[in-house]
Design a protein around this motif. Structure first.
Motif, PDB file in Angstrom:
ATOM      1  N   ARG A   1      -0.829   0.898  -9.559  1.00 49.79           N
ATOM      2  CA  ARG A   1      -1.063  -0.375  -8.888  1.00 49.79           C
ATOM      3  C   ARG A   1      -1.066  -0.169  -7.373  1.00 49.79           C
ATOM      4  O   ARG A   1      -1.826  -0.810  -6.639  1.00 49.79           O
ATOM      5  CB  ARG A   1      -0.013  -1.401  -9.290  1.00 49.79           C
ATOM      6  N   SER A   2      -0.228   0.750  -6.900  1.00 47.79           N
ATOM      7  CA  SER A   2      -0.196   1.072  -5.472  1.00 47.79           C
ATOM      8  C   SER A   2      -1.530   1.652  -5.024  1.00 47.79           C
ATOM      9  O   SER A   2      -1.976   1.408  -3.903  1.00 47.79           O
ATOM     10  CB  SER A   2       0.921   2.062  -5.167  1.00 47.79           C
ATOM     11  N   VAL A   3      -2.163   2.410  -5.907  1.00 46.74           N
ATOM     12  CA  VAL A   3      -3.490   2.956  -5.592  1.00 46.74           C
ATOM     13  C   VAL A   3      -4.496   1.817  -5.468  1.00 46.74           C
ATOM     14  O   VAL A   3      -5.278   1.771  -4.514  1.00 46.74           O
ATOM     15  CB  VAL A   3      -3.950   3.952  -6.675  1.00 46.74           C
TER      16      VAL A   3
ATOM     17  N   ARG B   1       4.452  -2.041   3.180  1.00 46.89           N
ATOM     18  CA  ARG B   1       5.792  -1.458   3.259  1.00 46.89           C
ATOM     19  C   ARG B   1       6.606  -1.863   2.031  1.00 46.89           C
ATOM     20  O   ARG B   1       7.322  -1.045   1.442  1.00 46.89           O
ATOM     21  CB  ARG B   1       6.480  -1.906   4.541  1.00 46.89           C
ATOM     22  N   MET B   2       6.482  -3.136   1.627  1.00 46.35           N
ATOM     23  CA  MET B   2       7.190  -3.620   0.445  1.00 46.35           C
ATOM     24  C   MET B   2       6.691  -2.893  -0.806  1.00 46.35           C
ATOM     25  O   MET B   2       7.482  -2.464  -1.646  1.00 46.35           O
ATOM     26  CB  MET B   2       6.983  -5.122   0.273  1.00 46.35           C
ATOM     27  N   ARG B   3       5.387  -2.757  -0.929  1.00 42.10           N
ATOM     28  CA  ARG B   3       4.821  -2.084  -2.105  1.00 42.10           C
ATOM     29  C   ARG B   3       5.232  -0.616  -2.156  1.00 42.10           C
ATOM     30  O   ARG B   3       5.541  -0.085  -3.223  1.00 42.10           O
ATOM     31  CB  ARG B   3       3.307  -2.197  -2.095  1.00 42.10           C
TER      32      ARG B   3
ATOM     33  N   GLY C   1      -4.284   0.107  -2.281  1.00 39.29           N
ATOM     34  CA  GLY C   1      -4.585   0.903  -1.094  1.00 39.29           C
ATOM     35  C   GLY C   1      -3.365   1.444  -0.378  1.00 39.29           C
ATOM     36  O   GLY C   1      -3.459   1.836   0.789  1.00 39.29           O
ATOM     37  N   VAL C   2      -2.234   1.496  -1.037  1.00 42.23           N
ATOM     38  CA  VAL C   2      -1.021   1.990  -0.390  1.00 42.23           C
ATOM     39  C   VAL C   2      -1.024   3.510  -0.345  1.00 42.23           C
ATOM     40  O   VAL C   2      -0.650   4.110   0.665  1.00 42.23           O
ATOM     41  CB  VAL C   2       0.241   1.469  -1.122  1.00 42.23           C
ATOM     42  N   ILE C   3      -1.447   4.143  -1.437  1.00 41.83           N
ATOM     43  CA  ILE C   3      -1.535   5.601  -1.478  1.00 41.83           C
ATOM     44  C   ILE C   3      -2.890   6.007  -2.042  1.00 41.83           C
ATOM     45  O   ILE C   3      -3.598   5.189  -2.633  1.00 41.83           O
ATOM     46  CB  ILE C   3      -0.402   6.235  -2.328  1.00 41.83           C
TER      47      ILE C   3
ATOM     48  N   ALA D   1      -1.408   9.801  -6.290  1.00 35.52           N
ATOM     49  CA  ALA D   1      -0.790   9.109  -7.416  1.00 35.52           C
ATOM     50  C   ALA D   1      -0.954   9.909  -8.703  1.00 35.52           C
ATOM     51  O   ALA D   1      -0.008  10.052  -9.481  1.00 35.52           O
ATOM     52  CB  ALA D   1      -1.403   7.728  -7.580  1.00 35.52           C
ATOM     53  N   SER D   2      -2.146  10.434  -8.924  1.00 39.92           N
ATOM     54  CA  SER D   2      -2.401  11.208 -10.137  1.00 39.92           C
ATOM     55  C   SER D   2      -1.516  12.445 -10.191  1.00 39.92           C
ATOM     56  O   SER D   2      -0.962  12.778 -11.244  1.00 39.92           O
ATOM     57  CB  SER D   2      -3.869  11.612 -10.211  1.00 39.92           C
ATOM     58  N   ARG D   3      -1.369  13.112  -9.058  1.00 36.52           N
ATOM     59  CA  ARG D   3      -0.525  14.299  -8.998  1.00 36.52           C
ATOM     60  C   ARG D   3       0.934  13.937  -9.287  1.00 36.52           C
ATOM     61  O   ARG D   3       1.614  14.621 -10.060  1.00 36.52           O
ATOM     62  CB  ARG D   3      -0.648  14.945  -7.608  1.00 36.52           C
TER      63      ARG D   3
END
Length: 93
Positions: free
Chosen positions: A60-62, A22-24, A65-67, A72-74
């Motif tokens: 970094r979120s990828v 949630r923080m990330r 494992g957050v998204i 992310a690329s899109r």
């Protein structure tokens, strides 16, 4: 409700991971908002600088494992296209 000690531990781990994710996600969304604001302001140099930071946070979120990677690329691709268009307009003026 968890009955076994291993199930209770799994619940504790899940709650901890949920807080961290949630923080990330919040950090990522804040950075995306900053990028949107920089693009809306119309300053190409600031937008490029913010885009670099935003791309780093999103990727970094990828890794964490957050998204999903394609999401992310899109997102980064669309922001990059808008910043490039902003820079092209500034170069023509």
């Amino acid at each position: 409700m968890a009955n076994t000690s291993s199930a209770k531990k799994a619940v504790r781990k899940l709650e901890r991971r949920t807080r961290i994710n949630r923080m990330r996600r919040s950090t990522m969304r804040t950075q995306l908002r900053k990028a949107e604001e920089a693009i809306a302001a119309g300053d190409a140099t600031t937008a490029k600088a913010v885009l670099t930071a935003t791309e780093s946070v999103v990727m970094r979120s990828v890794q964490k494992g957050v998204i999903h990677k394609n999401t992310a690329s899109r997102t980064v691709s669309r922001l990059t296209k808008r910043v490039k268009a902003l820079a092209d307009v500034a170069a023509q003026a």
